[in-house]
Design an enzyme around this catalytic site. Structure first.
Site, PDB file in Angstrom:
ATOM      1  N   GLU A  44       0.863  -1.184   0.000  1.00 41.37           N
ATOM      2  CA  GLU A  44       0.000   0.000   0.000  1.00 41.37           C
ATOM      3  C   GLU A  44       0.899   1.233   0.000  1.00 41.37           C
ATOM      4  O   GLU A  44       1.770   1.371   0.857  1.00 41.37           O
ATOM      5  CB  GLU A  44      -0.873  -0.018   1.253  1.00 41.37           C
ATOM      6  N   THR A  74      -4.525   5.598   2.918  1.00 42.55           N
ATOM      7  CA  THR A  74      -4.912   6.916   3.429  1.00 42.55           C
ATOM      8  C   THR A  74      -5.798   7.633   2.410  1.00 42.55           C
ATOM      9  O   THR A  74      -5.642   8.838   2.146  1.00 42.55           O
ATOM     10  CB  THR A  74      -3.680   7.782   3.791  1.00 42.55           C
ATOM     11  N   LYS A 133      -9.978  -3.055   7.790  1.00 44.08           N
ATOM     12  CA  LYS A 133      -8.678  -2.719   8.352  1.00 44.08           C
ATOM     13  C   LYS A 133      -8.919  -2.339   9.810  1.00 44.08           C
ATOM     14  O   LYS A 133      -9.509  -1.294  10.095  1.00 44.08           O
ATOM     15  CB  LYS A 133      -8.066  -1.562   7.565  1.00 44.08           C
TER      16      LYS A 133
END
Length: 212
Positions: A44, A74, A133
């Site tokens: 990521e 993000t 997550k």
């Protein structure tokens, strides 16, 4: 891009998601290359890093066809999701619920959505997240994940945030399908630090999560 089923299969089989966030774009690209060379195939690129979209775009182009899958992390807004898609992100990771999740789903991108509480987990599933997550995982540790698994046995959880090499096994044993490792894995490599140390940590992390 990968499908939601493919992403879940990759998370379950690889069990490691590397999180790259750097202050030096060139160093971040080098760190991604090192991770790929060591056998880390899920990464990521956090949009909070310096020039992250360029890093993602260059890394995605350079690793095309290699079996390495790059996502964007993000992702907060709809604009973030579109920009990540355009830069070559195969999947989206968010720290929480919001427009980034909604837009990524609309774009057909698999989503690993951030949630912590039972209410947030339910909202993530209702919003259409493919996996949750658990963030920040260090708020409750492996025992908290184990407790969440009782009411949510079918939800795929990926703990992120404060997960270190010494806690990987505990999270996997508590039912995580994979773990996300940021600074405990990357160290300062994405800021211009030691790539040889990154290689060492990557090998150690892969040993912890099982066969490659």
């Amino acid at each position: 891009m990968v499908t939601a089923v493919e992403l879940l299969d990759l998370l379950r089989s690889r069990r490691l998601l590397a999180i790259v966030r750097g202050s030096d774009p060139k160093a971040a690209l080098s760190a991604i290359d090192v991770l790929a060379e060591e056998g880390v195939t899920l990464m990521e690129v956090s949009l909070s890093g310096a020039d992250a979209l360029t890093v993602l775009r260059k890394a995605a182009a350079g690793l095309a066809g290699s079996g390495v899958h790059l996502g964007a992390g993000t992702v907060l807004t709809a604009r973030d999701a579109v920009a990540a898609r355009d830069a070559g992100a195969a999947f989206i990771v968010t720290p929480g619920l919001g427009d980034g999740v909604t837009e990524a789903i609309r774009l057909g991108l698999p989503v690993l959505a951030g949630a912590l509480t039972p209410t947030e987990v339910m909202a993530a599933v209702r919003q259409g997240a493919d996996a949750v997550k658990l963030f920040p995982a260090s708020a409750g540790g492996a025992p908290y994940l184990r407790a969440l698994r009782d009411p949510f046995p079918a939800v795929p959880f990926v703990p992120v945030g404060g997960v270190g090499l010494d806690s990987v096994q505990g999270y996997l044993e508590a039912g995580a399908i994979a773990v996300g490792l940021g600074s405990p894995l990357l160290g300062d490599a994405a800021n211009g630090g030691s790539l040889s140390e990154l290689r060492r940590r990557a090998a150690a992390a892969l040993d912890l999560v099982g066969p490659r």
